[in-house]
Design an enzyme around this catalytic site. Structure first.
Site, short mmCIF file in Angstrom:
data_model
loop_
_atom_site.label_atom_id
_atom_site.label_comp_id
_atom_site.label_asym_id
_atom_site.label_seq_id
_atom_site.Cartn_x
_atom_site.Cartn_y
_atom_site.Cartn_z
N LYS A 129 -7.54 -9.06 0.66
CA LYS A 129 -7.57 -8.89 -0.79
C LYS A 129 -7.77 -10.23 -1.51
CE LYS A 129 -6.24 -4.46 -0.50
NZ LYS A 129 -5.97 -4.20 0.92
C1 LIG Z 1 -6.12 -3.00 1.65
C2 LIG Z 1 -6.11 -3.13 3.11
C3 LIG Z 1 -6.87 -2.29 3.93
C4 LIG Z 1 -7.68 -1.15 3.38
O1 LIG Z 1 -8.74 -1.57 2.57
P1 LIG Z 1 -9.42 -0.56 1.54
O2 LIG Z 1 -10.35 -1.38 0.76
O3 LIG Z 1 -8.31 -0.01 0.72
O4 LIG Z 1 -10.08 0.50 2.36
C5 LIG Z 1 -6.85 -2.52 5.29
N1 LIG Z 1 -6.10 -3.50 5.82
C6 LIG Z 1 -5.34 -4.31 5.07
C7 LIG Z 1 -4.51 -5.34 5.73
C8 LIG Z 1 -5.32 -4.16 3.69
O5 LIG Z 1 -4.56 -4.98 2.94
#
Ligand SMILES: *Cc1c(COP(=O)(O)O)cnc(C)c1O
Length: 494
Positions: free
Chosen positions: A110
């Site tokens: 993120k």
């Molecule tokens: C947010 C997240 C995901 C999923 O990603 P999306 O964009 O919601 O599909 C997978 N792994 C981790 C560690 C995340 O923080």
């Protein structure tokens, strides 16, 4: 470039407006009017560093943003990553690579979008002439919350309020959020799961009553979730960057198609890969990996999305989601950009918890995607196998993806190279990772991290070790029905 709503409501004139608003007022998601084709730009992209690639790709959509300013912002954002590389590619074996996206300030993928989003939003607001305080609402399954808090803390003219499932995140994830510093931040636990948080936030966004009350406080809302196009667009970049790095390393030739496997929750990460393909990236298959909450696996197989099912709390909590928001953007594309059809399906999802694709849409879907899932036992096994066979320590989300990538390879004997996206540091989930690779059950997250460090020789990131002595500032837990009240209270604080 103009942005349109997936549900056919009012269009945003440009990216600046789409990013500032976050969500269309008809409840739909903003999508670009077209996808710029960059297939002729690889000679340039190959020569660039990560920040330059980012400014180039993002600039294709954000035409009204100043080019120099965008490049400066990208350089600043990505200098916060370890070794100045936001998205290193690690070779596991001849055909398998891991794209590590977790070397940023909060140790999850993120960060790639949320180190840049404050700039995109501030600038977008300036371009759009927004004078009000912007209140960012975030629903988090664990990682978005912390990354957004870090990105927006102490930003002038911005407040941020995060809702997380009070019992649905890892110990380290909760600590990261509840110890957050900054005078414009708020963190609230919700009794329920991520879907409850997301629904509560979406409801506030579309409530006329809330909007009116916020207006009295001179506050407008925006989103840092991947429903905001500003979150998606920086994520397109690392698909291109990984491809360029593989070409530069001599692993593939320019034009070769490659596969990507993506651990998926809200469908934001993998959707960015689909957008990259639409922009001319040579991609064969996008592999969608789920945990036991495998509503997407079933959707890709059957063409029916059915959220009426048991919700499982897993060791990959950031993927514990039954309503994948960004799937709406994919369904919109599959329907030939039919907004009336998309609106109808989203209404069905709200009323009945399900909807189905037409036959030709399902065929189109299966041409682009493969889907699989990994249960809890298999996830443990995969973390252990990766560590023992390849010396690769991975977190549970990445393990889900590695397992599904292996299944895909076994079933399809693909000729293409596979890139698996690694989305979080194993230290965010220290107890479960230690249990898998060391066979030990340790209750305390810090004790587990210490043992894991000794075992793996991978140093504990300072962002984890320093959590232990930080003051806990937020402990409130509410019913989801009270989310709007909390938001209004926080908005009124001076
Ligand atoms: C947010 C997240 C995901 C999923 O990603 P999306 O964009 O919601 O599909 C997978 N792994 C981790 C560690 C995340 O923080």
């Amino acid at each position: 470039m103009q942005f349109i709503s997936t549900r056919g409501g009012i269009a945003a004139e440009n990216a600046a407006k789409a990013i500032t608003k976050g969500l269309s007022s008809d409840g739909g998601l903003f999508v670009p009017y077209t996808f710029p084709d960059v297939s002729g730009d690889f000679d340039n992209l190959l020569q660039m560093d990560y920040a330059e690639r980012a400014a180039f790709i993002i600039g294709k959509f954000l035409e009204e943003y100043d080019k120099e300013g965008l490049l400066t912002a990208c350089k600043k954002a990505y200098s916060q990553f370890e070794e100045n590389d936001a998205a290193p590619v690690v070779k596991i074996d001849d055909n398998l690579f891991v794209l590590e996206l977790f070397h940023g300030p909060t140790l999850a993928f993120k960060d790639i979008a949320l180190t840049l989003l404050p700039y995109l939003l501030r600038t977008g607001a300036n371009i759009s002439g927004v004078k009000e305080t912007i209140l960012i609402l975030v629903a988090t399954s664990g990682d978005t919350g912390k990354a957004a808090l870090e990105g927006f803390k102490n930003q002038e003219g911005v407040k941020i309020c995060v809702f997380y499932p009070s019992e649905g995140v890892s110990d380290m994830q909760k600590l990261q959020m509840c110890t957050q510093e900054g005078d414009n931040v708020n963190v609230i636990g919700v009794k329920g799961n991520f879907d409850d948080c997301q629904t509560a936030v979406k409801k506030i966004f579309t409530s006329k009553e809330c909007a009116a009350k916020l207006k009295d406080e001179n506050v407008v809302l925006s989103s840092a979730n991947s429903i905001n196009f500003g979150r998606l667009v920086p994520q397109i970049v690392y698909y291109f960057s990984a491809y360029c790095d593989l070409v530069n390393a001599g692993e593939i030739s320019l034009g070769d198609k490659i596969d990507f496997t993506v651990p998926t929750g809200n469908f934001g990460n993998i959707l960015a890969g689909y957008y990259a393909k639409k922009m001319g990236l040579p991609v064969n298959k996008l592999v969608c990996a789920s945990n036991s909450n495998n509503v997407l696996t079933e959707f890709f197989l059957s063409g029916t999305y059915d959220a009426n099912r048991e919700f499982f709390k897993t060791m990959s909590p950031s993927m514990d989601i039954l309503i994948s928001s960004n799937l709406e953007r994919l369904v919109f594309e599959l329907s030939g950009r039919d907004s009336a059809f998309t609106a109808e399906r989203m209404a069905d999802l709200k009323t009945y918890g399900k909807y189905s694709l037409a036959k030709d849409e399902k065929t189109a879907l299966q041409k682009e995607f493969y889907a699989g899932y990994c249960d809890e036992e298999e996830c443990m096994e995969q973390m252990s196998d990766s560590f023992n066979d390849s010396g690769y320590l991975c977190d549970p989300h990445t393990a889900v993806a590695l397992k599904v990538a292996n299944d895909y390879a076994a079933e399809n004997n693909p000729q293409a190279k596979m890139v698996v996206l690694s989305t979080a540091s194993p230290y965010k989930f220290s107890q479960n990772v230690l249990k898998a690779v060391g066979g030990k059950s340790v209750k305390d997250a810090f004790d587990a991290a210490k043992t894991l460090e000794t075992l793996s020789a991978a140093p504990i990131p300072s962002q984890i070790s320093e959590l232990k002595n930080k003051e806990k500032r937020f402990s409130k837990v509410i019913d989801k029905a009270d989310a709007a009240t909390e938001v209004l209270r926080f908005a009124a604080l001076k």
